[in-house]
Design an enzyme around this catalytic site. Structure first.
Site, mmCIF file in Angstrom:
data_model
loop_
_atom_site.group_PDB
_atom_site.id
_atom_site.type_symbol
_atom_site.label_atom_id
_atom_site.label_comp_id
_atom_site.label_asym_id
_atom_site.label_seq_id
_atom_site.Cartn_x
_atom_site.Cartn_y
_atom_site.Cartn_z
ATOM 1 N N ASP A 142 -58.756 -9.855 -14.920
ATOM 2 C CA ASP A 142 -58.608 -9.333 -16.075
ATOM 3 C C ASP A 142 -58.345 -7.692 -16.177
ATOM 4 O OD1 ASP A 142 -58.713 -8.432 -18.521
ATOM 5 O OD2 ASP A 142 -60.494 -9.630 -19.416
ATOM 6 N N TRP A 157 -41.334 -9.354 -11.806
ATOM 7 C CA TRP A 157 -41.402 -7.828 -11.580
ATOM 8 C C TRP A 157 -42.118 -7.345 -10.192
ATOM 9 C CZ3 TRP A 157 -42.038 -3.604 -15.578
ATOM 10 C CH2 TRP A 157 -41.161 -3.719 -16.531
ATOM 11 N N ASP A 167 -45.435 -5.617 -17.798
ATOM 12 C CA ASP A 167 -44.340 -6.202 -18.559
ATOM 13 C C ASP A 167 -45.052 -7.281 -19.452
ATOM 14 O OD1 ASP A 167 -41.804 -6.649 -19.678
ATOM 15 O OD2 ASP A 167 -41.521 -8.262 -18.168
ATOM 16 N N ASP A 205 -53.119 -10.745 -12.902
ATOM 17 C CA ASP A 205 -52.588 -11.531 -14.029
ATOM 18 C C ASP A 205 -53.932 -12.515 -14.424
ATOM 19 O OD1 ASP A 205 -49.982 -12.197 -15.788
ATOM 20 O OD2 ASP A 205 -51.506 -13.666 -15.997
ATOM 21 N N GLY A 263 -43.904 -13.319 -11.644
ATOM 22 C CA GLY A 263 -43.648 -13.020 -10.594
ATOM 23 C C GLY A 263 -42.477 -12.005 -10.239
ATOM 24 N N LYS A 300 -44.080 -2.217 -21.518
ATOM 25 C CA LYS A 300 -43.530 -3.078 -22.707
ATOM 26 C C LYS A 300 -44.315 -2.833 -23.821
ATOM 27 C CE LYS A 300 -42.874 -7.500 -22.789
ATOM 28 N NZ LYS A 300 -42.520 -8.719 -22.201
#
Length: 269
Positions: free
Chosen positions: A96, A60, A120, A78, A58, A160
């Site tokens: 998902d 971000w 991220d 998530d 959490g 990322k």
């Protein structure tokens, strides 16, 4: 706890951004990566709607809230359950991001299309460079596919990616979907980390086309990197057969077995 684990814990506790995150009540030191990215590239603005793909734990989400303020909206998703945050305009759901029903749920919860999508997320780490890079590219592709459904035209994207043989091709792929694409490594990223952040500015509004963008997907689906790693490991093992280092030979054999198991478990895009 072994010596290696104890050393890692001590290094973490002495880390500047880890301590800073604790002081400012962020759930993760990674919050500062997003804040630094935003300071440099102006990705998120006050009042924006933001989607965070792979949002656990959490950090971000919190950083995004600080950037969008009370007039903005932040939603994260998530596979893990994320502890709720106290702010009313931050929502975290379990799901998902590769599933259509999850994307539809995000769309239903948002006041309008996202101004920014951030990711991220990291894959499960195997310890094998090429395997981890390949998994990272897969995850980044999934994030891009989700983004094409969630992001408004001219919106921004941050993801990322681990450095490796497919990195340049992934960056090139993003140029088909965004007017401007840049890469960077913020100061808060550890120097030993292979992570790089790719920023896509001004989304062109295109949906992901698997037929058009097949080459990079095919490279992953064909497991090119895993094949090469297995071949190289076999060569090393054969070269060691005349030595007394049975431990190394056993490790190589186990690694080959591990990679083959990983290959069997990988899902297709």
């Amino acid at each position: 706890m072994g010596k290696k684990d104890k050393r890692w814990v001590m290094q973490r506790k002495n880390d500047f951004y880890y301590k800073l995150a604790k002081q400012n009540h962020y759930r993760s030191r990674a919050s500062y990566k997003l804040l630094q990215l935003n300071e440099k590239f102006e990705i998120i603005y006050e009042g924006d709607n933001v989607v965070d793909l792979g949002c656990a734990p959490g950090g971000w989400l919190q950083a995004s809230y600080d950037l969008v303020g009370e007039d903005g909206f932040v939603i994260g998703v998530d596979l893990q359950k994320v502890k709720p945050l106290r702010e009313e305009n931050i929502v975290a759901i379990q799901g998902d991001m590769t599933k259509k029903e999850t994307i539809n749920k995000i769309i239903d919860l948002m006041p309008s299309k996202a101004d920014v999508v951030i990711c991220d997320a990291s894959p499960n780490i195997s310890g094998v460079w090429e395997v981890d890079h390949s998994r990272s590219i897969e995850l980044s592709l999934m994030a891009l596919i989700a983004t094409t459904h969630l992001l408004r035209k001219n919106g921004n994207f941050v993801v990322k990616v681990f450095q490796g043989s497919l990195f340049d091709q992934y960056v090139q792929l993003l140029t088909k979907y965004f007017k401007k694409v840049q890469t960077t490594k913020p100061k808060a990223s550890r120097s030993v980390s292979a992570e790089v952040y790719v920023i896509g500015k001004k989304f062109l509004g295109k949906k992901f086309d698997k037929n058009t963008d097949f080459p990079i997907i095919k490279l992953i689906e064909d497991n090119e990197f895993l094949d090469r790693y297995i071949e190289e490991t076999h060569e090393k093992k054969e070269g060691n057969e005349t030595s007394d280092n049975d431990e190394d030979n056993n490790k190589n054999g186990l690694m080959i077995k591990k990679i083959k198991e990983l290959r069997g478990k990988r899902s297709k895009l």
